[in-house]
Design a protein around this motif. Structure first.
Motif, PDB file in Angstrom:
ATOM      1  N   GLY A 112      13.815  -2.532  -2.424  1.00  0.00           N
ATOM      2  CA  GLY A 112      13.276  -3.442  -2.797  1.00  0.00           C
ATOM      3  C   GLY A 112      11.917  -2.919  -3.677  1.00  0.00           C
ATOM      4  N   GLU A 113      11.678  -4.196  -4.748  1.00  0.00           N
ATOM      5  CA  GLU A 113      10.298  -4.592  -5.287  1.00  0.00           C
ATOM      6  C   GLU A 113       9.126  -4.856  -4.515  1.00  0.00           C
ATOM      7  N   ASP A 114       8.161  -4.372  -4.503  1.00  0.00           N
ATOM      8  CA  ASP A 114       6.554  -4.806  -4.115  1.00  0.00           C
ATOM      9  C   ASP A 114       6.362  -5.995  -3.452  1.00  0.00           C
ATOM     10  N   PRO A 115       5.858  -6.455  -2.324  1.00  0.00           N
ATOM     11  CA  PRO A 115       6.516  -7.912  -1.796  1.00  0.00           C
ATOM     12  C   PRO A 115       5.102  -8.758  -2.693  1.00  0.00           C
ATOM     13  N   ILE A 116       4.310  -8.342  -2.876  1.00  0.00           N
ATOM     14  CA  ILE A 116       2.263  -8.777  -3.079  1.00  0.00           C
ATOM     15  C   ILE A 116       2.820  -8.546  -5.084  1.00  0.00           C
ATOM     16  N   ILE A 117       3.169  -7.684  -5.391  1.00  0.00           N
ATOM     17  CA  ILE A 117       3.003  -7.339  -7.078  1.00  0.00           C
ATOM     18  C   ILE A 117       3.686  -6.705  -7.836  1.00  0.00           C
ATOM     19  N   GLY A 118       5.426  -6.536  -7.163  1.00  0.00           N
ATOM     20  CA  GLY A 118       6.348  -6.330  -8.042  1.00  0.00           C
ATOM     21  C   GLY A 118       6.680  -7.017  -8.954  1.00  0.00           C
ATOM     22  N   VAL A 119       7.166  -7.227  -9.850  1.00  0.00           N
ATOM     23  CA  VAL A 119       8.230  -7.990 -10.541  1.00  0.00           C
ATOM     24  C   VAL A 119       9.493  -7.099 -10.461  1.00  0.00           C
ATOM     25  N   ALA A 120      10.557  -8.567 -10.846  1.00  0.00           N
ATOM     26  CA  ALA A 120      11.955  -7.585 -10.289  1.00  0.00           C
ATOM     27  C   ALA A 120      12.636  -7.607 -12.040  1.00  0.00           C
ATOM     28  N   ILE A 147       1.105  -1.176  -0.380  1.00  0.00           N
ATOM     29  CA  ILE A 147       0.072   0.058   0.492  1.00  0.00           C
ATOM     30  C   ILE A 147       1.228   0.838   0.437  1.00  0.00           C
ATOM     31  N   ARG A 148       2.171   1.192   0.514  1.00  0.00           N
ATOM     32  CA  ARG A 148       3.394   2.397   1.025  1.00  0.00           C
ATOM     33  C   ARG A 148       3.900   2.339  -1.367  1.00  0.00           C
ATOM     34  N   LYS A 149       4.140   1.380  -1.550  1.00  0.00           N
ATOM     35  CA  LYS A 149       4.684   1.439  -3.064  1.00  0.00           C
ATOM     36  C   LYS A 149       3.741   1.759  -3.921  1.00  0.00           C
ATOM     37  N   THR A 150       1.944   1.757  -3.746  1.00  0.00           N
ATOM     38  CA  THR A 150       0.613   2.132  -4.510  1.00  0.00           C
ATOM     39  C   THR A 150       0.541   3.359  -4.228  1.00  0.00           C
ATOM     40  N   ASN A 151       0.384   4.377  -3.117  1.00  0.00           N
ATOM     41  CA  ASN A 151       0.253   5.241  -2.865  1.00  0.00           C
ATOM     42  C   ASN A 151       0.953   5.412  -1.588  1.00  0.00           C
ATOM     43  N   PRO A 152       2.204   6.200  -2.268  1.00  0.00           N
ATOM     44  CA  PRO A 152       3.667   6.730  -1.232  1.00  0.00           C
ATOM     45  C   PRO A 152       2.866   7.491  -0.076  1.00  0.00           C
ATOM     46  N   ARG A 153       1.556   8.152  -0.190  1.00  0.00           N
ATOM     47  CA  ARG A 153       1.326   9.324   0.212  1.00  0.00           C
ATOM     48  C   ARG A 153       1.764  10.517   0.265  1.00  0.00           C
ATOM     49  N   ALA A 154       2.506  10.658   2.025  1.00  0.00           N
ATOM     50  CA  ALA A 154       3.494  11.963   2.457  1.00  0.00           C
ATOM     51  C   ALA A 154       3.921  11.810   1.922  1.00  0.00           C
ATOM     52  N   ASP A 155       5.090  10.557   1.231  1.00  0.00           N
ATOM     53  CA  ASP A 155       6.514  10.746   1.213  1.00  0.00           C
ATOM     54  C   ASP A 155       6.649  10.929  -0.182  1.00  0.00           C
ATOM     55  N   ILE A 156       5.615  11.388  -0.406  1.00  0.00           N
ATOM     56  CA  ILE A 156       6.040  12.682  -2.325  1.00  0.00           C
ATOM     57  C   ILE A 156       5.390  13.908  -1.770  1.00  0.00           C
ATOM     58  N   ALA A 157       6.399  14.524  -2.068  1.00  0.00           N
ATOM     59  CA  ALA A 157       6.716  16.319  -1.708  1.00  0.00           C
ATOM     60  C   ALA A 157       5.876  17.130  -1.963  1.00  0.00           C
ATOM     61  N   THR A 158       4.256  17.091  -3.177  1.00  0.00           N
ATOM     62  CA  THR A 158       3.705  17.332  -3.473  1.00  0.00           C
ATOM     63  C   THR A 158       3.070  16.640  -3.481  1.00  0.00           C
ATOM     64  N   SER A 159       1.521  17.204  -3.588  1.00  0.00           N
ATOM     65  CA  SER A 159       0.264  15.969  -3.888  1.00  0.00           C
ATOM     66  C   SER A 159       0.857  15.716  -5.652  1.00  0.00           C
ATOM     67  N   PHE A 160       0.070  14.142  -5.526  1.00  0.00           N
ATOM     68  CA  PHE A 160       0.980  13.722  -7.212  1.00  0.00           C
ATOM     69  C   PHE A 160      -0.158  12.871  -7.370  1.00  0.00           C
ATOM     70  N   LYS A 161      -0.075  12.576  -9.198  1.00  0.00           N
ATOM     71  CA  LYS A 161      -1.122  12.248 -10.096  1.00  0.00           C
ATOM     72  C   LYS A 161      -1.682  11.041  -9.877  1.00  0.00           C
ATOM     73  N   GLN A 162      -0.757  10.529  -9.174  1.00  0.00           N
ATOM     74  CA  GLN A 162      -0.751   8.482 -10.186  1.00  0.00           C
ATOM     75  C   GLN A 162      -1.490   8.046  -9.141  1.00  0.00           C
ATOM     76  N   HIS A 163      -3.226   8.751  -8.868  1.00  0.00           N
ATOM     77  CA  HIS A 163      -3.899   7.661  -8.362  1.00  0.00           C
ATOM     78  C   HIS A 163      -4.657   6.911  -9.701  1.00  0.00           C
ATOM     79  N   ILE A 164      -4.968   6.444  -9.097  1.00  0.00           N
ATOM     80  CA  ILE A 164      -6.737   4.503 -10.035  1.00  0.00           C
ATOM     81  C   ILE A 164      -7.831   4.844  -8.561  1.00  0.00           C
ATOM     82  N   ILE A 165      -8.257   4.575  -9.218  1.00  0.00           N
ATOM     83  CA  ILE A 165      -9.804   3.858  -8.214  1.00  0.00           C
ATOM     84  C   ILE A 165      -9.695   2.262  -8.351  1.00  0.00           C
TER      85      ILE A 165
END
Ligand code: HEM
Length: 452
Positions: A395-403, A300-318
């Motif tokens: 590292g990659e997302d341990p659920i859906i990541g692909v190396a 959930i942090r990989k796919t929505n980094p919340r406050a890890d990104i400086a400003t509001s970002f546009k990479q959102h999906i529903i």
């Protein structure tokens, strides 16, 4: 597609348009009244109808209907198969229907019982009377009993989705509010300015059939259980799973309850999204380096980094996916491995809506989940959007990541007591069986453009 309280059964029927003229006329007259407006099928929409029907078209499908306009989304135009390598997919695992790259559209039918879904499906078949043919079908179904609402690994799903500014229902506490144009074409905040007028209020639907290897996942947790003092071996296995996901099975975020599940919190929609990884009240905690609450690599942090990104970002999906396939059998549990019997395949019929696939689903998969160091990414359209946490070699997302080359994945931060330790994952717990990109049009687009 998840709408509030109504995602128990669902069928996705991929279609080929065989007789465009006949289909267009049926679409405008008899199919249109069955279609549920996109606004009503976004999660948390109030008062969804008893059965939801959505129709969406691939680029090939729009072409078949004689639509020449360019929707200005390269991923949509080229189709998901040409995006497969970028997403990290092995196309040898793709369902033939998707690998053959000849799907024109999809019907998504959703209701509270499979009988109602099937009734609606036969109605559509009767209406279309041979103008379209079904090339593939996937039947989703909520898991039984207490597992309802949980995906096949056992975690509550459908908790966190952005809310559209000014639309439908007020946001819940902690819910990200995004410009409606992040999801709907032609609305404020759409990152692409040039769209045909009729495309307004439609949305791109990224569909993915994601197989889940549940016995293998469970065995991995047991074999690699953490060693948090005071927790039993089985609790330490659950802890590892929660740190990989970023939430406990109940839905409780580990950022709020790092060492043990809290089912009351998990079920509380007013609290289960109120976190952003920063913990300003904890003077000993630096969220840019410390992963004691939530690992940087957690799904959930990989796919929505919340406050890890400086400003509001546009990479959102529903998201609006639903599980498919049967429960794990005793034989699979005993052998710690998924059956090769195709009728026992299970997973997530993943659905993501966005106005820009490259910035939405494809970005989340490629640039975040599959990327082991993304602190240096600068988003080209907004140079001030920069990661402020140290995401170097997380590292990659341990659920859906692909190396790269589908090799072993090596997320760090999963062990709270040794955060630089990487845990090697030699196998995929989620296997992409392919999918397609579709455009889900507004009602007026169906009426005034697609059916005439
Ligand atoms: C959240 C499971 C695939 C993007 C979640 C959650 C679970 C989950 C349990 C937490 C509940 C929630 O916030 O709703 C899975 C499983 C997958 C899968 C089992 C595959 C079988 C994907 C894919 C993407 C994705 C392919 C996008 C590339 C997200 C996002 C969130 C999320 C954006 C919300 C994060 C947040 O806002 O906190 N997923 N997921 N997921 N997932 Fe997935």
């Amino acid at each position: 597609v998840a709408a509030s309280g109504l995602n128990l059964s669902n069928i996705q029927g991929d279609i080929l348009v065989d007789d465009p003229a006949a289909f267009k006329s049926q679409l405008g007259s008899e199919i249109l009244p069955l279609i549920t407006p996109i606004i009503q099928i976004l999660p948390d929409a109030p008062d969804p109808p008893a059965t939801i029907v959505n129709i969406a078209f691939s680029q090939k499908g729009l072409n078949a209907l004689g639509i020449q306009d360019n929707l200005n989304d390269a991923d949509f135009t080229n189709g998901q198969l040409s995006n497969a390598a970028f997403l990290g997919d092995q196309t040898s695992n793709w369902e033939p229907a998707f690998a053959s790259n000849n799907v024109h559209g999809v019907f998504l039918i959703e209701s509270d019982t499979i009988d109602s879904v099937n009734a609606k499906l036969s109605q559509i078949q009767t209406i279309s009377n041979g103008s379209i043919s079904e090339v593939y079908r996937i039947q989703g179904q909520a898991r039984p009993g207490d597992e309802q609402g949980h995906e096949h690994f056992g975690f509550l799903d459908g908790v966190s989705n952005p809310s559209l500014r000014g639309f439908v229902v007020p946001a819940l506490p902690g819910q990200t509010i995004v410009d409606p144009g992040i999801i709907l074409l032609g609305e404020e905040g759409d990152t692409v300015l040039e769209r045909p007028d009729w495309a307004k209020d439609g949305s791109f639907l990224a569909f993915r059939q994601l197989q889940q290897r549940v016995p293998e996942f469970n065995k991995f947790l047991v074999d690699n259980a953490l060693s948090e003092p005071g927790l039993s071996a089985s609790e330490n296995a659950q802890l590892l799973g929660a740190r990989m996901m970023g939430r406990w099975k109940s839905g409780a975020p580990i950022d709020l309850t790092p060492l043990k599940d809290d089912p009351v919190l998990g079920a509380d929609h007013n609290r289960n999204n109120v976190f952003n990884f920063t913990h300003p009240d904890d003077p000993n905690f630096d969220f840019k380096t410390n992963q004691s609450y939530c690992p940087f690599s957690a799904h959930i942090r990989k796919t929505n980094p919340r406050a890890d990104i400086a400003t509001s970002f546009k990479q959102h999906i529903i998201r609006g996916g639903i599980p498919y396939g049967p429960e794990v059998t005793d034989a699979e549990n005993a052998s710690n491995s998924s059956s090769t019997d195709p009728s026992l395949e299970r997973g997530l019929a993943f659905v993501a809506y966005q106005s820009n696939i490259e910035q939405g689903f494809a970005f989340l998969q490629h640039s975040w989940a599959n990327n082991n160091s993304f602190h240096i990414i600068l988003l080209s359209d907004a140079p001030n959007q920069q990661f402020i946490a140290n995401y170097n070699s997380v590292g990659e997302d341990p659920i859906i990541g692909v190396a790269p080359n589908d090799g072993p994945r090596s997320p760090a931060g999963l062990d709270p007591n040794n955060q630089t330790r990487t845990i090697t994952i030699n196998e995929d717990f989620v296997v992409s069986r392919g999918g397609e990109y579709f455009f889900s049009p507004s009602i007026s687009a169906i009426q005034n453009t697609l059916s005439v």
